[in-house]
Design an enzyme around this catalytic site. Structure first.
Site, PDB file in Angstrom:
ATOM      1  N   HIS A  49     -52.742  47.336 -26.040  1.00 26.79           N
ATOM      2  CA  HIS A  49     -53.235  47.554 -24.678  1.00 26.79           C
ATOM      3  C   HIS A  49     -53.981  48.893 -24.649  1.00 26.79           C
ATOM      4  O   HIS A  49     -54.117  49.553 -25.699  1.00 26.79           O
ATOM      5  CB  HIS A  49     -52.085  47.520 -23.665  1.00 26.79           C
ATOM      6  CG  HIS A  49     -50.916  48.386 -24.045  1.00 26.79           C
ATOM      7  ND1 HIS A  49     -51.007  49.751 -24.151  1.00 26.79           N
ATOM      8  CD2 HIS A  49     -49.635  48.075 -24.363  1.00 26.79           C
ATOM      9  CE1 HIS A  49     -49.845  50.252 -24.496  1.00 26.79           C
ATOM     10  NE2 HIS A  49     -48.988  49.254 -24.651  1.00 26.79           N
TER      11      HIS A  49
ATOM     12  N   GLY B 153     -53.178  51.723 -23.755  1.00 29.63           N
ATOM     13  CA  GLY B 153     -52.400  52.863 -24.256  1.00 29.63           C
ATOM     14  C   GLY B 153     -52.584  53.016 -25.757  1.00 29.63           C
ATOM     15  O   GLY B 153     -52.827  54.128 -26.264  1.00 29.63           O
ATOM     16  N   HIS B 154     -52.512  51.899 -26.481  1.00 29.27           N
ATOM     17  CA  HIS B 154     -52.737  51.968 -27.933  1.00 29.27           C
ATOM     18  C   HIS B 154     -54.177  52.408 -28.229  1.00 29.27           C
ATOM     19  O   HIS B 154     -54.420  53.195 -29.145  1.00 29.27           O
ATOM     20  CB  HIS B 154     -52.549  50.589 -28.576  1.00 29.27           C
ATOM     21  CG  HIS B 154     -51.165  50.042 -28.495  1.00 29.27           C
ATOM     22  ND1 HIS B 154     -50.834  48.955 -27.716  1.00 29.27           N
ATOM     23  CD2 HIS B 154     -50.021  50.422 -29.121  1.00 29.27           C
ATOM     24  CE1 HIS B 154     -49.549  48.688 -27.870  1.00 29.27           C
ATOM     25  NE2 HIS B 154     -49.029  49.553 -28.701  1.00 29.27           N
TER      26      HIS B 154
ATOM     27  N   GLN C 158     -36.220  47.828 -36.988  1.00 31.14           N
ATOM     28  CA  GLN C 158     -35.930  48.638 -35.803  1.00 31.14           C
ATOM     29  C   GLN C 158     -35.433  47.807 -34.615  1.00 31.14           C
ATOM     30  O   GLN C 158     -35.262  48.335 -33.529  1.00 31.14           O
ATOM     31  CB  GLN C 158     -37.154  49.478 -35.421  1.00 31.14           C
ATOM     32  CG  GLN C 158     -38.337  48.693 -34.872  1.00 31.14           C
ATOM     33  CD  GLN C 158     -39.561  49.580 -34.697  1.00 31.14           C
ATOM     34  OE1 GLN C 158     -40.211  49.989 -35.658  1.00 31.14           O
ATOM     35  NE2 GLN C 158     -39.903  49.908 -33.448  1.00 31.14           N
TER      36      GLN C 158
ATOM     37  N   LEU D 140     -48.143  51.497 -19.387  1.00 26.85           N
ATOM     38  CA  LEU D 140     -48.546  50.313 -20.162  1.00 26.85           C
ATOM     39  C   LEU D 140     -47.566  50.110 -21.311  1.00 26.85           C
ATOM     40  O   LEU D 140     -47.148  51.060 -21.964  1.00 26.85           O
ATOM     41  CB  LEU D 140     -49.967  50.482 -20.706  1.00 26.85           C
ATOM     42  CG  LEU D 140     -51.089  50.612 -19.677  1.00 26.85           C
ATOM     43  CD1 LEU D 140     -52.450  50.480 -20.369  1.00 26.85           C
ATOM     44  CD2 LEU D 140     -50.965  49.582 -18.563  1.00 26.85           C
ATOM     45  N   SER D 141     -47.198  48.856 -21.515  1.00 28.64           N
ATOM     46  CA  SER D 141     -46.266  48.509 -22.583  1.00 28.64           C
ATOM     47  C   SER D 141     -46.479  47.053 -22.951  1.00 28.64           C
ATOM     48  O   SER D 141     -46.766  46.216 -22.082  1.00 28.64           O
ATOM     49  CB  SER D 141     -44.821  48.682 -22.089  1.00 28.64           C
ATOM     50  OG  SER D 141     -43.922  48.015 -22.957  1.00 28.64           O
TER      51      SER D 141
HETATM   52  O1  PAF Z   1     -43.990  52.578 -31.255  1.00 24.59           O
HETATM   53  C1  PAF Z   1     -44.114  51.577 -31.969  1.00 24.59           C
HETATM   54  O2  PAF Z   1     -44.915  50.693 -31.717  1.00 24.59           O
HETATM   55  C2  PAF Z   1     -43.229  51.450 -33.213  1.00 24.59           C
HETATM   56  O3  PAF Z   1     -41.957  51.951 -32.980  1.00 24.59           O
HETATM   57  C3  PAF Z   1     -43.846  52.083 -34.461  1.00 24.59           C
HETATM   58  C4  PAF Z   1     -44.020  53.590 -34.311  1.00 24.59           C
HETATM   59  C5  PAF Z   1     -45.191  51.448 -34.752  1.00 24.59           C
HETATM   60  C6  PAF Z   1     -42.941  51.854 -35.671  1.00 24.59           C
HETATM   61  O4  PAF Z   1     -42.755  50.491 -35.903  1.00 24.59           O
END
Ligand code: PAF
Length: 283
Positions: A34, A36-37, A61, A186-187
């Site tokens: 999005h 934000g990225h 994770q 944004l997420s």
């Molecule tokens: O913030 C994220 O999207 C993830 O935690 C990351 C930093 C890409 C690690 O997988």
């Protein structure tokens, strides 16, 4: 802009760029990009000459009951956005490429203290998974600069500490949260919200703003301020996970001499877990 899927291809592309004298930037993401990225990519493009964006939904994770399977994977759309913004290389490895021998016996990076509490308390093992994959991505790419969003404020603190403690030769940069017009950060997980929940979601940010205003206005009864705010979230239909005030530099609990504060929150709206934070200063 090329997309590569193996570490060998990534290293070859980065080596070519280095031979041309370019500074390398890395923006690690899990895709479903999005604005934000894209702001992180733009930031990296301002400071380096060749920007690699990694897209990898990192299984290490995610907890067993979390949204690994349903996490949106939208590589084609992501590639088109990255092409538009001017990224140089997409690295989109498979889990097998990242964890060829599986995850069970894989080396883990653990960053104590700063990983504890907040998201670390409700997502055991999460930051170990993040630190491990980010250290792998940094080792594979060996960038001069890596850019991360401040929405995941604790994550940024964990990565900074890891890079510092392990003497990683990389600059870690944090970039401001990008919000929708109504304040919602944004997420990728916002896409899980129903239309009704989407109406409610900006309350999280509004509550953070109210807390900051009350404290900047002179209130020092922090527990009462946070209790009131928690109740606002519940009244709005959210289930707060945490709502905490910390020193924004150390992420420690606020001390008498803390001047730079941050209020951090996570709350469930239905099954979607939203996080947000707001930093502010005391005079
Ligand atoms: O913030 C994220 O999207 C993830 O935690 C990351 C930093 C890409 C690690 O997988």
């Amino acid at each position: 802009m090329n997309t590569v899927h193996t570490i060998t291809q990534l290293r070859a592309a980065v080596a070519r760029a280095r031979q041309e004298g370019k500074r390398i930037g890395l923006v690690p993401t899990m895709g479903n990009l999005h604005d934000g990225h894209l702001a992180l990519v733009q930031k990296a493009l301002q400071s380096t000459d060749y920007v690699v964006v990694s897209i990898f939904v990192n299984p290490l994770q995610f907890g067993p009951s979390e949204d690994l399977d349903s996490y949106p994977r939208t590589l084609a759309a992501d590639q088109s956005k990255l092409l538009d913004v001017g990224a140089n290389l997409v690295f989109a490895p498979t889990p097998k490429e990242m964890y060829p021998d599986g995850m069970d016996g894989h080396t883990r990076i653990s960053v104590p203290l700063v990983s504890e509490g907040l998201c670390g308390a409700s997502r055991p093992g999460h930051f170990e998974g993040v630190a491990t994959v980010v250290s792998k991505l940094l080792n594979m790419t060996q960038p001069d600069l890596a850019v991360f969003g401040k929405k995941d404020y604790q994550q940024l603190a964990v990565i900074r500490k890891m890079a510092q403690d392990l003497c990683m030769p990389v600059q870690i940069m944090g970039e401001a949260i990008v919000r929708d017009a109504d304040g919602l950060a944004l997420s990728s997980r916002n896409g899980f919200l129903t239309a009704d929940q989407r109406q409610i979601a900006p309350r999280l940010y509004q509550v953070l703003v109210q807390i900051a205003e009350q404290i900047q206005g002179g209130r020092r009864d922090y527990p009462a301020v946070l209790d009131g705010a928690r109740q606002h979230l519940i009244d709005a239909g959210m289930r707060p996970d945490y709502l905490e005030l910390r020193d924004s530099v150390t992420l420690n609990p606020v001390g008498a001499d803390s001047k730079q504060l941050i209020v951090l929150a996570a709350a469930f709206l239905g099954t979607t877990r939203l996080i947000d934070n707001l930093g502010f200063e005391l005079n």
